[in-house]
Design a protein around this motif. Structure first.
Motif: not given
Lengths: 248, 270
Positions: A16-17, A20, A23-24, A27-28, A31-32, A170, A174
């Motif tokens: 999960l850690f 998630l 998942v962030f 979603i982002v 959407q874009f 983090y 990316y």
């Protein structure tokens, strides 16, 4: 298996850690459409690459997590008394279950990513992908084992390891190009976590024009990871001579 | 028993609060590192969101500056929201200290609440450092006076909901004995479901419906949205009602669970 629910919760927590975080992104980017010119499939591959490498590192060294306590309480004594190098005992000692969640999550994401994007496969690329997973694990490990060496003198390296761990978590998943200049410099040259997943991913995805350096350096990513880990191991062994056991 | 009587001031309570506030000093270094981690996360959120905004002033009716303020205040909420209570209860159950706590003149739950309040009081001086840093890493802008008042009400309700929720999770330890995994799962999932990474405005519809049925959004998203000015005026009535309902509901659950827990108590190694 005394606490079965807790065992499942631990694996679930690891999964999960890390998921998630994904998942962030999902979603982002969903959407874009894209982020920094990378599609959802490409981001998935990048994210999976980092997480899988992280999982491999943890699988081998999850016990490093408790090194502060072992040194503070003098439990490290036991390792020194056994006829196997202490570092190997640290590797194959008790194992934290949450690790399975990381490894599972990483493999699934990497698998999805590899299927989702169109990679122009070749033999060197396949070998490079495999080497990257271990090179990435080594790079991740460099910034855990290195700081852990401080424990022998200062008895506490947890906060530093947590900060490196969160930096890897983090920033590692990316495309480096979305960050501003100081951050790009930091994660490419000072704490070169870019070499864990982003740099290798640019090779797999033929995006090497994004790189701020020649392509051959990118091909060396796994070697860079291995080289840095070798230095970290040396530091760790050197510092371990400062172990004083517990007082009394 | 009403909310007021739960906080009924027993002469011992202020003392417990005072001691817990002082104990907080012990965690100073740990809090500093938490703060650094949080700022890295906030920075990342800003970078990723701005990369997807890609120069546009506004997406889905949410201006970029509103989103940044929202993310900043959400991070601050996470930092200060009550969760020490769950660690305290967990520790007392697993070590059996709960036996001593039960014979004190102040009720067990009141002791735990007092410790939690004390821990928040103790952490308040940190705001002097945390707010400016967060303002630089993210973005900060005070809301209009009206929204500020509504925000403070909403924040108080959010804190109460969080306190009650963690109290119930802690008390589940009377049955589960080891709640480390459960606590971590709820804590990580809770941050996400509270909209700390993705505000509810941007969640896919199916996810948003689920999130709106859970208490976590009432602990983070609702007050943050008011602070950022995306919810204001009469639009705040509904969120505040939702929060009030959660307070009543969780209060009932907490009381019920505590009643059952007293019969269930196992003292380990007793």
């Amino acid at each position: 298996m005394q606490y079965r629910l807790n065992f499942l919760m631990d694996v679930g927590f690891g999964l999960l850690f890390q998921s998630l975080g994904f998942v962030f992104v999902w979603i982002v980017v969903g959407q874009f459409d894209a982020i920094g010119g990378w599609s959802l499939g490409e981001i998935t591959l990048l994210y999976g690459l980092r997480l899988a490498a992280h999982g491999i590192w943890l699988l081998l060294f999850s016990q490093l997590y408790s090194i502060d306590r072992q040194v503070q309480q003098g439990e490290y004594d036991r390792m020194l008394l056994r006829p196997i190098p202490a570092l190997l005992q640290l590797m194959f000692g008790r194992f934290r279950v949450t690790v399975l969640g990381d490894l599972l999550g990483g493999s699934v994401l990497l698998g999805i990513g590899l299927v989702a994007v169109d990679i122009d496969w070749s033999v060197p690329k396949v070998l490079f992908l495999l080497a990257t997973l271990f090179g990435g694990a080594a790079l991740d490990g460099t910034f855990q084992l290195g700081p852990a060496a401080l424990t022998f003198r200062y008895l506490d390296s947890m906060p530093l390891r947590v900060i490196f761990d969160s930096m890897f978590m983090y920033f590692g998943g990316y495309p480096v190009t979305i960050f501003d200049r100081p951050a790009r410099f930091l994660i490419t040259y000072l704490v070169p976590l870019a070499f864990m997943a982003w740099v290798p991913a640019t090779i797999l995805l033929d995006k090497t024009s994004d790189l701020p350096f020649p392509v051959w350096i990118a091909w060396c990513s796994p070697a860079i990871g291995a080289g840095l880990l070798a230095i970290a191991v040396r530091i760790f062994l050197k510092e371990s001579r400062h172990y004083q056991s517990a007082g009394s | 028993m009403t909310l007021a009587s739960l906080f009924h001031v027993n002469p011992a309570a202020p003392e417990v609060i005072r001691i817990a506030a002082r104990q907080f000093q012990v965690y100073r270094v740990r809090m500093l590192f938490w703060l650094i981690t949080m700022m890295i996360q906030l920075y990342l959120l800003r970078v990723v969101w701005m990369a997807v905004y890609d120069g546009r002033d506004s997406v889905n009716g949410v201006p970029a500056s509103t989103l940044l303020i929202y993310l900043t205040i959400s991070s601050l909420h996470l930092f200060f929201l009550p969760n020490r209570i769950v660690f305290e209860i967990e520790d007392r159950i697993s070590t059996g200290k709960v036996a001593n706590d039960l014979i004190r003149p102040l009720g067990f739950m009141q002791q735990m609440i007092a410790i939690q309040i004390g821990s928040i009081v103790g952490s308040l001086p940190l705001l002097v450092v945390v707010i400016p840093v967060a303002a630089v890493v993210g973005q900060m802008h005070l809301p209009s006076p009206g929204n500020l008042v509504l925000y403070l009400i909403s924040l108080f309700l959010a804190f109460t909901i969080s306190l009650l929720l963690w109290m119930v999770v802690g008390m589940s330890g009377f049955w589960l004995l080891n709640i480390g995994g459960l606590r971590s799962v709820i804590s990580i999932a809770g941050d996400f479901l509270a909209g700390a990474l993705v505000p509810l405005w941007f969640m896919p519809d199916a996810l948003r419906v689920v999130v709106q049925l859970l208490p976590f959004q009432a602990m983070g998203f609702l007050p943050a949205s008011i602070f950022a000015g995306q919810t204001s005026g009469m639009d705040t009535v509904q969120p505040l009602m939702v929060q009030a309902i959660w307070v009543v509901l969780l209060l009932g659950i907490a009381k019920l669970v505590w009643k059952k827990a007293q019969r269930k108590l196992v003292i380990q190694g007793g």
